[in-house]
Write an enzyme that holds these catalytic residues in place. Structure first.
Site: not given
Ligand SMILES: Nc1ncnc2c1ncn2[C@@H]1O[C@H](COP(=O)(O)OP(=O)(O)OP(=O)(O)O)[C@@H](O)[C@H]1O
Ligand SMILES: [Mg+2]
Length: 1050
Positions: A133-134, A138, A183, A186-187, A412, A414
């Site tokens: 997560s994070g 996404t 996050n 977070s999805s 992911g 957790e």
């Molecule tokens: N390539 C990137 N460039 C800049 N910031 C990023 C990038 N990827 C992620 N982030 C930052 O990290 C945060 C978390 O990313 P994201 O929501 O994609 O995580 P996730 O892997 O989908 O988590 P979860 O499993 O909780 O959904 C985003 O809101 C953003 O602020």
């Molecule tokens: Mg996500």
């Protein structure tokens, strides 16, 4: 324990989908450039077995803001937690259609690679994005989607689909994402999205499958976490009107469901602007105003449900203490208030065939209420996904040629302090994905080597199938046991479930409970927990709530109420058939298990690409590289194993026919076609290419190439070869077309030439024939020319005539004096004469027509002169060109007296003359005047003599060129003193005038030698003329007047 002694030692090699052209040269040069910033592909690490070296490389790159690195074709991405400006349109263009290895690693390269594989191989693709997560899953999936939206070809219709695909994200994130400790966005659901492309490569549709929404969040949030974004967005951003209709206040603190985490505000989130975006997105996706309203009715009804207050009556049964919420709920949900109230406080029991309403206590009632909230929200979310799918559906059935790229963005692995049913499901899901990764790449790879009879170095890896089995196996797996406990009659509880687990799977190497653990582990575990030794690490799960969550129970009477709803969305969410269906619905875990099985099937059927996301620190900070955290992720993402396998195995393999087909042009023996056996052909080819024995192996049906660089070199060679082949083909074709064109031109030219030559020759022959005919006729005509006109000579005669006439036409005399005239042929003698006359007449006539009166007068006089003197007097010719004048003396030169003496007579001509008197021929100057009827001789003012024309007998002159003349007068006339001898310098003119005035033309005598004239009284005088050199007029000795005449006078 797990990693030190893997239960099953399998050997595998990592497959590499190197079907696309790769630029080897680029990679080589990139090597040196990236010393400073690490290698861009872990495969190039010196010490590839060292985790430290691996993490050091990640760190170097992370410090340089290079967040992407490959392990061969797997993309490792580290969340930068800041905007890097590497996602511009320019960047997209840079990666578009470029070889994977030619540019630095990027999510766009992976996207483009999949896209091109889909296009060239017509094979469905999927991109699996994993990470905790994070870690940026996404975000990565959104970048991929944006890449396709921008770079793929598009039409207007496609634009709508692109917009909808892009806009589905904010909507799903609003309803399915929440702020967690890890996050801010977070999805809370798993998402698999298919993007459909038509045969031209344009995105034309999409489809989303959602997995296990974390519904518990609707009613409860951990400290520091929030409910789903949409609640806050609605309250912060919703228009006053809307809120009033929904009965909401603009303060999240007023809602029980929003205050559990005590975190209403998050600095990184702007709920108000997000609301606007979601509203816009809903419109783009095709939501009507009514649908949005109904959707918001549901969202707000969940908030109202949360605020419902229960009180206990005497018997301990729950009752609703305030009816504000019920009022709103009944309106928003479109159900009757009393029915709803009863359903929220009672439970329907069927005992002995009879339905009974049993009152609930406060605790039960709140649970029922929460269950309703979760059910309503959860089902609405599924409805939303379906609605979006409807708007993304690719309707053109005629086009079966579409291919898809699937994007998997799923939660992911957790591990929390307190892990519950949700974490169990999520981590199980990650086990399955790891299993898929192994299935797709590692195991199948090993099997392939075996099938191809290739020997390999064994590489050990951990196969997590054993854990998957532990969770999902029928009858024996944790899920089966859980289901069993849920369904079994009697007093099943979370604890009995735990005990059952201990009984059934207690001996499993990946399962531990407090009771089963050794003392060391026991210290780290609660009594209500069981521990699973996941491939990615150990997790303790607290069994509390497992049964309830798995049952996901909603009391039947609440379902019935919802089925009665007038809200159109809810009627779709709660189906009446559900009520009559006697079969118990699958438990949550079983549903999840089967949806995962389906997902595995979907993914198996596609060619996968991997994006492995890593989270650099737990504090969402840019630039912080938490090594412990990262090492953990590197481990459970299996990156080291990934790399080990990649380095140990063969990078590339292809079936002989495909390999030969692709590269045959690189070897003269295999080009253009190899006639022998395929393996021999490939063997010949690679030997020609200089492959060293350690670089490749020949399998039964495939060639295996160990290093990418070998293949890169071959690809490079092919690229060059293609160029030259293309050039050759082009040249050949150009030559061919030019030649055909030239030949056509040439044929045409020859044909025209021949035709023209024919014409010329025919003309020439005709002319010759005509000429020879003419000559022949001419000759014959010449022979017969003296005969009468006959066929033999008529042409000749005609020609002679014609020639004469033409000659005449050209050479006719131009003036009257020109007497030349062409000689006519005998036949035309007469005609010629006529013509000559006519010509002369014509010239004369023309000439005369042009003559002026003065000139006519002159000519008349000249004619007279000519008649008188031509060929008779020597000085006549000299006089011809001299014009006659009207008078030689004008008025002033004549004495007025003499003029007076003339009286009325008009003087017509006057000329000075010399008179030779009769006595001694002395010369006396006189003037001779001519009047109308007489000649008057004047000396100064005296009129000496007057001779009337009538009395003038004649005029004599010599034939020589002197100017002497004699006027003969009758001798009888006494008044006259004999003939008058005169001399004039203009004798011809003078005499002509006299002849004309006196009409004496017939009376002019021209004498040879001498003139005899009458002197007075019958005497005669003689004038002798002799030619000489000097004019001399004198009395000769013989008494004659001797005149020596010269050429000068006239
Ligand atoms: N390539 C990137 N460039 C800049 N910031 C990023 C990038 N990827 C992620 N982030 C930052 O990290 C945060 C978390 O990313 P994201 O929501 O994609 O995580 P996730 O892997 O989908 O988590 P979860 O499993 O909780 O959904 C985003 O809101 C953003 O602020
Ligand atoms: Mg996500």
């Amino acid at each position: 324990r797990r990693f030190s002694s893997p239960p099953s030692k399998l050997v595998f090699f990592r497959a590499l989908s190197l079907t696309k052209p790769l630029g080897g040269g680029m990679m080589e040069s990139a090597l040196t450039a990236r010393d400073r910033v690490g290698v861009q592909d872990f495969v190039l690490l010196e010490n590839y077995t060292s985790e430290a070296a691996f993490i050091e490389n990640l760190r170097k790159r992370f410090k340089e803001n290079l967040i992407y690195t490959y392990i061969s074709s797997v993309l490792v991405s580290v969340n930068p937690y800041k905007d890097l400006e590497i996602y511009t349109k320019n960047h997209m263009e840079r990666y578009r259609g470029v070889n994977f290895y030619e540019v630095s690693p990027h999510i766009y390269a992976t996207s483009d690679n999949s896209y091109r594989s889909m296009r060239t191989e017509r094979r469905d693709q999927c991109i699996l994005i994993s990470g905790e997560s994070g870690a940026g899953k996404t975000e990565a999936s959104k970048k991929i989607l944006q890449y396709y939206a921008v770079t793929c070809p598009a039409s207007d219709q496609v634009q709508t689909v692109k917009d909808r695909l892009l806009q589905s994200n904010p909507v799903l994130e609003a309803f399915g994402n929440a702020k967690t400790l890890r996050n801010d966005n977070s999805s809370r659901f798993g998402k698999y999205m298919d993007i459909q492309f038509d045969f031209k490569g344009a995105p034309v549709g999409g489809h989303i499958i959602n997995y296990l929404l974390e519904k518990s969040r609707v009613v409860h949030q951990n400290h520091g976490e929030r409910n789903f974004h949409i609640f806050y967005q609605l309250i912060e951003g919703g228009e006053e009107d809307l809120l009033r209709r929904l009965g909401l206040e603009r303060n999240p603190q007023h809602y029980q469901y929003l205050v559990k985490g005590n975190c209403p505000k998050v600095s990184s989130i702007n709920d108000r602007s997000d609301w606007k975006q979601v509203r816009k997105a809903l419109t783009v996706i095709g939501f009507s105003e009514d649908e949005v309203e109904e959707l918001m009715n549901i969202i707000s009804s969940v908030l109202h449900l949360g605020n419902m207050q229960y009180g206990g009556d005497d018997g301990g049964s729950a009752c609703i203490t305030s009816d504000t919420q019920i009022k709103y709920l009944s309106r928003l949900l479109g159900v009757s208030g009393t029915v709803l109230t009863e359903a929220l406080t009672h439970r329907k029991i069927i005992a002995k065939g009879e339905e009974l309403m049993s009152p609930l206590n406060i605790e039960q009632a709140s649970a029922a209420r929460d269950a309703l909230s979760k059910a309503v929200y959860g089902r609405t979310f599924t409805w939303l996904v379906n609605k979006i799918n409807g708007s993304l559906a690719y309707t053109d059935e005629s086009n079966k040629n579409s291919s898809v790229i699937g994007l998997l963005d799923i939660y992911g692995f957790e591990v929390f302090q307190y892990n519950s049913f949700e974490q169990f499901c999520i981590n199980y899901c990650n086990e399955k994905l790891q299993q898929l990764f192994i299935e797709l790449t590692l195991k199948s790879e090993q099997e392939e080597y075996e099938a191809e009879g290739i020997t390999w170095e064994p590489v050990q890896y951990f196969n997590n199938k054993i854990i998957c089995d532990l969770v999902e196996e029928k009858f024996k797996g944790i899920i089966s046991i859980l289901d069993e406990e849920c369904l079994r009659p009697g007093d099943a509880s979370d604890i009995t479930f735990l005990e059952k687990l201990e009984d059934t799977v207690g001996s499993h190497p990946h399962f531990v409970t407090h009771k089963l653990a050794d003392t060391k582990t026991r210290k780290l575990m609660g009594r209500e927990e069981f521990r699973l030794l996941h491939y990615a690490g150990d997790v303790n799960y607290n069994v509390n709530g497992f049964l309830d969550k798995n049952n996901d129970l909603l009391y039947r009477n609440l379902k019935e109420v919802m089925c009665m709803s007038e809200n159109k969305i809810l009627t779709q969410c709660f189906d009446r058939e559900e009520l009559t269906d006697k079969k118990r619905p699958d438990t949550a875990a079983t549903q999840f298990k089967s949806s995962l099985a389906k997902l595995m099937e979907i993914l198996m059927s596609k060619e996968p690409s991997y994006v492995r996301c890593i989270k650099p620190n737990d504090s969402k900070q840019a630039g912080r590289f938490d090594e412990v955290l990262i090492r953990h992720q590197v481990k459970y993402l299996g990156l080291m194993e990934n790399l080990r396998v990649r380095r140990a195995g063969f990078a590339y393999r292809r079936r002989y026919e495909i390999f030969l087909q692709r590269y045959k042009s690189l070897c003269p023996d295999t080009w253009p076609n190899w006639q022998g056996k395929l393996p021999e052909g490939v063997s010949t080819l690679v030997k020609h290419l200089g492959y060293k024995p350690e670089e490749y192996k020949m399998g039964r049906s495939k060639i295996f190439i160990r290093f990418p660089k070998t293949l890169f070199a071959t690809e490079d060679a092919l690229e060059t070869r293609k160029q030259s082949l293309a050039t050759k083909l082009q040249a050949g074709w150009k030559g061919y077309t030019q030649k055909t064109k030239y030949q056509k031109l040439r044929r045409s030219a020859i044909r025209i030439e021949a035709w023209w030559r024919g014409i010329l020759a025919r003309r020439r022959a005709q002319r010759r024939r005509k000429a020879s005919d003419t000559i022949r006729r001419f000759i014959r005509g010449f022979i017969y020319r003296h005969q009468e006109r006959c066929p033999q000579n008529e042409y000749f005669l005609d020609y002679v005539r014609y020639a004469f006439l033409m000659n005449l036409h050209r050479n006719a005399p131009k003036n009257v004096l020109d007497k030349s005239w062409p000689t006519p042929p005998p036949a035309l003698t007469e005609a010629s004469e006529h013509l000559r006359k006519m010509c002369m007449q014509n010239m004369v006539w023309t000439y005369c027509k042009k003559i002026s009166p003065e000139w006519k007068h002159q000519m008349e006089q000249k004619t007279v002169a000519s008649e008188l003197f031509k060929d008779k007097k020597d000085n006549y010719p000299q006089s011809v060109p001299k014009l006659f004048v009207s008078t030689r003396l004008n008025g002033e030169e004549i004495n007025p007296k003499a003029l007076q003496a003339l009286g009325t007579e008009k003087m017509k001509y006057a000329v000075p003359v010399t008179k030779y008197d009769r006595n001694g021929y002395r010369a006396r100057p006189r003037q001779l005047l001519l009047t109308g009827d007489s000649i008057v001789i004047v000396e100064e003012g005296k009129m000496k003599q007057r001779i009337e024309y009538g009395a003038l007998k004649g005029i004599s002159v010599s034939s020589l060129s002197d100017g002497v003349f004699v006027l003969h007068v009758p001798s009888t006339d006494n008044k006259q003193k004999g003939d008058v001898v005169l001399q004039s310098d203009h004798v011809i003119e003078t005499l002509t005038k006299v002849a004309i005035c006196g009409e004496k033309a017939d009376n002019v005598n021209i004498n040879q030698g001498s003139i005899t004239f009458a002197l007075s009284q019958g005497k005669e005088g003689v004038i002798d003329f002799t030619p000489g050199s000097e004019l001399l007029v004198a009395k000769a000795k013989n008494g004659h007047l001797a005149v020596v005449s010269t050429q000068t006078s006239g």
